[in-house]
Write an enzyme that holds these catalytic residues in place. Structure first.
Site, PDB file in Angstrom:
ATOM      1  N   ASP A  44       0.820  -1.211   0.000  1.00 52.06           N
ATOM      2  CA  ASP A  44       0.000   0.000   0.000  1.00 52.06           C
ATOM      3  C   ASP A  44       0.860   1.270   0.000  1.00 52.06           C
ATOM      4  O   ASP A  44       2.088   1.226  -0.169  1.00 52.06           O
ATOM      5  CB  ASP A  44      -0.953  -0.041   1.198  1.00 52.06           C
ATOM      6  CG  ASP A  44      -2.336   0.501   0.886  1.00 52.06           C
ATOM      7  OD1 ASP A  44      -2.447   1.402   0.031  1.00 52.06           O
ATOM      8  OD2 ASP A  44      -3.306   0.040   1.517  1.00 52.06           O
ATOM      9  N   ASP A  99      -9.518   3.833  -3.461  1.00 48.83           N
ATOM     10  CA  ASP A  99     -10.260   2.612  -3.136  1.00 48.83           C
ATOM     11  C   ASP A  99     -11.664   2.626  -3.712  1.00 48.83           C
ATOM     12  O   ASP A  99     -12.375   3.633  -3.679  1.00 48.83           O
ATOM     13  CB  ASP A  99     -10.358   2.447  -1.619  1.00 48.83           C
ATOM     14  CG  ASP A  99      -9.036   2.077  -0.984  1.00 48.83           C
ATOM     15  OD1 ASP A  99      -8.042   1.925  -1.709  1.00 48.83           O
ATOM     16  OD2 ASP A  99      -9.004   1.951   0.254  1.00 48.83           O
TER      17      ASP A  99
END
Length: 436
Positions: free
Chosen positions: A147, A207
């Protein structure tokens, strides 16, 4: 931009190149985050792994079981600096879970962030790449999702982001274990340009949110190419828009990741989830399930086991579909036509309706085969509807017959997507004769 990027690529050390032989087609599997968030445990992982098998999803290609954020203990091992699992959630450790997943014939994935902390506030891997990669390899990890939270400002240009993510590439290579490297930097600094030699896939946006088209200021960009704040809560159809221009950068071993699938999580209806799955398949995104696979409806199973769409996604040609046109409609939303090439001179094309009303559309082969030229535009094709089953065999891909010039009067409902495979008649007839 092309010349500076080429010069950069030529100047980079060869040791940074990712050469793990993985993801020759987009990876498939399941991840904890979309449904469970931080509420995970050893049982969550092993139950999901067993469900992949009991629901026969492994036969469709779903093979990775990926633990996302919040598996970590509050701190690293104080003596070695190695990552440690949360002892309450994983009392037997991560290696034990990985061993059990492997014993089922599946592969095991884990998560970290190229920052001081993960997005969930656990310790990250920034400046700990070597010890983390070695530990993951010792645990039997097959997949790393990496991430972008708390990155200490080490972003802002492709070179800065490249250096930060290439550190993990080099560390993974040094382990000697093939570990699929899934970058998740949300499209920041254009990973489709800088990550093609250091990762197997890269996220292209903020996201996903389990919604068809709701606008959210937390996902403010209208184009990903110049996006300064990828954000989150990105509606599914927004991500399709983001994917349209960057498909040209993907191919075997290096894929644009449109984020994990929301199919089955309840925020969209059946037709919307069909659109979701179809467009992820055509864009050659990894197909990573994000629902509770231990408790699925028949509708969810129907969508995620459409082996005709999975075959498009996994086609060895590795060519993402391109958007041919996008037509805004007066009532809101739009119509979109996409087309992609498959092996053996076959093609796939899709019509998507994001508007609030049903539409009737004449799909012209002049548009569908704009890249192939006049011989294809005027040709005759056998068309297969990939969301209808052959009544005689039960297989996805109903033979609709032969079409020349286009597909007239296509009736497409609200938020629906129709997908066809096109086989030149000369090709299909040769195949028929060979079967005699």
């Amino acid at each position: 931009m092309a010349r500076p990027l080429l010069a950069l690529a030529l100047a980079l050390p060869a040791a940074f190149a990712l050469d793990n032989g993985l993801a020759r087609t987009p990876q498939m599997g399941w991840n904890t985050w979309n449904h469970f968030g931080c509420g995970i445990s050893e049982d969550t992982i092993l139950s999901a792994a067993q469900a992949l098998i009991s629901n026969n999803l492994t036969s469709y290609g779903y093979e990775y079981v990926i633990v996302d954020d919040c598996w970590q203990a509050p701190a690293r091992d104080p003596s070695t600096g190695a990552p440690v699992a949360d002892p309450d959630k994983f009392p037997n450790g991560i290696k034990d879970v990985a061993d059990k997943v492997h014993s089922m014939g599946l592969k095991f994935g884990i998560y970290s962030s190229a920052g001081t902390y993960t997005c969930g506030g656990r310790f990250g891997s920034l400046d700990h790449e070597e010890i983390d990669a070695q530990t993951y390899a010792s645990w039997g990890v097959d997949y790393l999702k990496y991430d972008n939270c708390y990155n200490e400002g080490r972003a802002g240009t492709p070179k800065i982001s490249y250096d930060r993510y290439a550190n993990m590439t080099r560390a993974l290579n040094a382990t000697g274990r093939p570990i699929l490297y899934s970058m998740c930097n949300w499209g920041e600094d254009g990973p489709w340009n800088f990550a093609v030699d250091i990762a197997n896939s890269w996220r292209i946006s903020g996201d996903i949110h389990d919604d068809f088209d709701r606008y959210d200021d937390r996902c403010p960009c209208t184009s990903i190419l110049d996006c300064k704040l990828p954000g989150f809560h990105c509606a599914m159809s927004r991500i399709i828009d983001f994917a349209a221009p960057v498909g040209q950068k993907a191919g075997p071993g290096r894929w644009n990741d449109l984020d994990m699938l929301e199919v089955g999580n309840g925020g969209m209806n059946f037709d919307e989830y069909v659109t979701h799955f179809s467009m992820w398949a055509l864009a050659k995104s990894p197909l990573i399930l994000g629902n509770d696979v231990t408790n699925m409806s028949n509708d969810t199973l129907t969508i995620i086991t459409n082996d005709a769409l999975i075959a498009v996604n996994q086609d060895p040609n590795g060519s993402p579909a391109s958007r041919i046109w996008k037509r805004t409609l007066p009532e809101g939303g739009n119509l979109q036509l996409w087309q992609g090439s498959l092996v053996n001179n076959q093609f796939v094309f899709a019509l998507m309706n994001t508007s609030p009303n049903p539409q009737t559309v004449n799909v012209s082969f002049t548009d569908v085969f704009v890249d192939q030229g006049t011989s294809y535009q005027s040709g005759t094709f056998t068309l297969y509807d990939l969301w209808q089953k052959d009544p005689s065999t039960g297989a996805w891909g109903l033979n609709l017959g032969e079409f020349t010039g286009g597909v007239p009067n296509v009736q497409i409902g609200t938020h629906q997507t129709k997908v066809w495979k096109a086989v030149p008649v000369s090709t299909s007839r040769k195949r028929d004769r060979a079967d005699l």
